[in-house]
Write a protein that holds these residues in place. Structure first.
Motif, mmCIF file in Angstrom:
data_model
loop_
_atom_site.group_PDB
_atom_site.id
_atom_site.type_symbol
_atom_site.label_atom_id
_atom_site.label_comp_id
_atom_site.label_asym_id
_atom_site.label_seq_id
_atom_site.Cartn_x
_atom_site.Cartn_y
_atom_site.Cartn_z
ATOM 1 N N MET A 72 0.848 -1.192 0.000
ATOM 2 C CA MET A 72 0.000 0.000 0.000
ATOM 3 C C MET A 72 0.883 1.241 0.000
ATOM 4 O O MET A 72 1.804 1.349 0.814
ATOM 5 C CB MET A 72 -0.911 0.018 1.232
ATOM 6 C CG MET A 72 -1.840 1.232 1.278
ATOM 7 S SD MET A 72 -2.886 1.272 2.752
ATOM 8 C CE MET A 72 -3.886 -0.190 2.510
ATOM 9 N N LYS A 120 -12.195 4.468 1.059
ATOM 10 C CA LYS A 120 -11.521 5.375 0.136
ATOM 11 C C LYS A 120 -11.992 6.808 0.340
ATOM 12 O O LYS A 120 -13.179 7.064 0.515
ATOM 13 C CB LYS A 120 -11.807 4.949 -1.310
ATOM 14 C CG LYS A 120 -11.102 5.790 -2.368
ATOM 15 C CD LYS A 120 -11.436 5.320 -3.770
ATOM 16 C CE LYS A 120 -12.785 5.858 -4.237
ATOM 17 N NZ LYS A 120 -12.728 7.319 -4.513
ATOM 18 N N TRP A 156 -2.290 -0.615 -3.631
ATOM 19 C CA TRP A 156 -3.397 -0.381 -2.705
ATOM 20 C C TRP A 156 -3.241 1.003 -2.102
ATOM 21 O O TRP A 156 -2.132 1.447 -1.809
ATOM 22 C CB TRP A 156 -3.422 -1.454 -1.613
ATOM 23 C CG TRP A 156 -3.631 -2.845 -2.150
ATOM 24 C CD1 TRP A 156 -2.711 -3.628 -2.779
ATOM 25 C CD2 TRP A 156 -4.844 -3.599 -2.125
ATOM 26 N NE1 TRP A 156 -3.268 -4.825 -3.148
ATOM 27 C CE2 TRP A 156 -4.583 -4.836 -2.755
ATOM 28 C CE3 TRP A 156 -6.125 -3.357 -1.634
ATOM 29 C CZ2 TRP A 156 -5.549 -5.823 -2.905
ATOM 30 C CZ3 TRP A 156 -7.091 -4.336 -1.773
ATOM 31 C CH2 TRP A 156 -6.810 -5.553 -2.402
ATOM 32 N N MET A 196 -8.738 -7.073 0.520
ATOM 33 C CA MET A 196 -7.407 -7.676 0.634
ATOM 34 C C MET A 196 -7.514 -9.170 0.913
ATOM 35 O O MET A 196 -6.799 -9.980 0.307
ATOM 36 C CB MET A 196 -6.614 -6.998 1.757
ATOM 37 C CG MET A 196 -5.965 -5.702 1.401
ATOM 38 S SD MET A 196 -4.837 -5.177 2.720
ATOM 39 C CE MET A 196 -4.348 -3.576 2.104
ATOM 40 N N ASN A 201 -8.203 1.116 -5.291
ATOM 41 C CA ASN A 201 -7.225 0.051 -5.157
ATOM 42 C C ASN A 201 -7.092 -0.701 -6.483
ATOM 43 O O ASN A 201 -8.066 -0.874 -7.215
ATOM 44 C CB ASN A 201 -7.637 -0.923 -4.056
ATOM 45 C CG ASN A 201 -7.479 -0.334 -2.667
ATOM 46 O OD1 ASN A 201 -6.608 0.508 -2.440
ATOM 47 N ND2 ASN A 201 -8.303 -0.775 -1.730
ATOM 48 N N ASN A 216 -0.992 -4.717 -7.780
ATOM 49 C CA ASN A 216 -0.437 -4.677 -6.424
ATOM 50 C C ASN A 216 -0.237 -3.237 -5.959
ATOM 51 O O ASN A 216 0.795 -2.880 -5.400
ATOM 52 C CB ASN A 216 0.884 -5.449 -6.333
ATOM 53 C CG ASN A 216 1.263 -5.735 -4.877
ATOM 54 O OD1 ASN A 216 0.429 -5.666 -3.979
ATOM 55 N ND2 ASN A 216 2.531 -6.048 -4.658
ATOM 56 N N HIS A 273 -8.429 -10.997 -2.192
ATOM 57 C CA HIS A 273 -7.293 -11.044 -3.105
ATOM 58 C C HIS A 273 -6.241 -12.046 -2.619
ATOM 59 O O HIS A 273 -5.594 -12.712 -3.440
ATOM 60 C CB HIS A 273 -6.672 -9.651 -3.219
ATOM 61 C CG HIS A 273 -5.464 -9.587 -4.094
ATOM 62 N ND1 HIS A 273 -5.518 -9.668 -5.460
ATOM 63 C CD2 HIS A 273 -4.140 -9.443 -3.773
ATOM 64 C CE1 HIS A 273 -4.303 -9.585 -5.963
ATOM 65 N NE2 HIS A 273 -3.442 -9.450 -4.960
ATOM 66 N N ASP A 327 -9.018 -1.664 2.659
ATOM 67 C CA ASP A 327 -10.177 -2.531 2.438
ATOM 68 C C ASP A 327 -9.801 -3.943 2.886
ATOM 69 O O ASP A 327 -9.295 -4.739 2.096
ATOM 70 C CB ASP A 327 -10.556 -2.496 0.958
ATOM 71 C CG ASP A 327 -11.731 -3.407 0.628
ATOM 72 O OD1 ASP A 327 -12.334 -3.979 1.561
ATOM 73 O OD2 ASP A 327 -12.031 -3.570 -0.575
ATOM 74 N N PRO A 342 -5.732 -4.229 -7.194
ATOM 75 C CA PRO A 342 -5.146 -5.500 -6.769
ATOM 76 C C PRO A 342 -4.281 -6.148 -7.850
ATOM 77 O O PRO A 342 -3.228 -6.715 -7.549
ATOM 78 C CB PRO A 342 -6.372 -6.361 -6.450
ATOM 79 C CG PRO A 342 -7.460 -5.385 -6.143
ATOM 80 C CD PRO A 342 -7.200 -4.220 -7.042
#
Length: 236
Positions: free
Chosen positions: A84, A147, A161, A169, A154, A159, A172, A165, A156
């Motif tokens: 992130m 958000k 973020w 996550m 995001n 990769n 994912h 969330d 995913p």
């Protein structure tokens, strides 16, 4: 010597009184909020500085668990790690590492392991940061967050973020039975490398006293204006 008399008029009085009552009620409400916020800050400080406890089995009110100091034992799934975007200790751009920890009781919890600079975002260039085997992590529970209206979504697949969330996550990462809060790992005194853990800040805004003084101040101004408007010099 001049003398003055106070002669209130009907309509200005009818308009002024409810406004004055509203201003005073707003001031009183902010005082109540101030007491609540001070109590909340006290509780959070007590949770964060207390001896770590076991992760709760059941899910209580997340507000009551926020910043709770807990200890967990399990194994990281390094392959499921996500990053992130985050600003580092010196304002340097980088990423917080989030990885699921499979607990000994079968559940998982997503750990914020700490921050790494942008140039070592990729796991392949920082193998020394990956932890294998059973570990015990001590840290602070943190709530997921949504958000910001102006923030990016995001990503995913890439990769990337940008907000917490936890459900997204977990999906994912391919984990089902998980604790629905993050655990931010404490910094280990002997560890001066990456990732940089223990960066939790207690950003608890407390402006209620300022707001209360504003409402009470407006009440005083309203009263002064009302008095000035209705005090007249007596005719001789």
């Amino acid at each position: 010597m001049s003398s003055y008399t106070f002669k209130p008029r009907l309509w200005p009085t009818i308009i002024t009184l409810p406004i004055l009552v509203c201003l005073l009620l707003l001031g009183n409400w902010q005082v109540e909020r101030l007491d609540w916020k001070l109590d909340l800050i006290s509780k959070i400080e007590a949770r964060a500085t207390s001896e770590p406890v076991e992760l709760p089995q059941g899910m209580a009110d997340q507000d009551e668990l926020e910043y709770l100091h807990v200890t967990v034992t399990g194994r990281y799934d390094n392959a499921a790690e996500v990053t992130m975007y985050s600003v580092g200790p010196n304002g340097e751009p980088g990423y917080d590492l989030y990885a699921p920890l499979k607990l000994t009781d079968g559940r998982s919890i997503i750990i914020n392991r700490g921050w790494v600079p942008e140039q070592i975002k990729d796991q392949n260039v920082r193998p020394e940061t990956l932890v294998d085997g059973e570990v015990t992590i001590i840290g602070l529970l943190r709530k997921p967050w949504e958000k910001l209206w102006y923030g990016p979504e995001n990503d995913p697949a890439g990769n990337m973020w940008f907000y917490g969330d936890v459900n997204g996550m977990a999906m994912h990462m391919g984990i089902n039975a998980y604790f629905p809060m993050f655990l931010y790992a404490d910094k280990i005194d002997s560890d001066n490398g990456f990732p940089v853990a223990g960066r939790t800040e207690f950003n608890i805004v407390n402006n209620h006293l300022d707001y209360a003084m504003t409402w009470y101040g407006l009440s005083i101004v309203l009263i002064v204006i009302y008095l000035i408007a209705h005090i007249r010099k007596k005719e001789q």
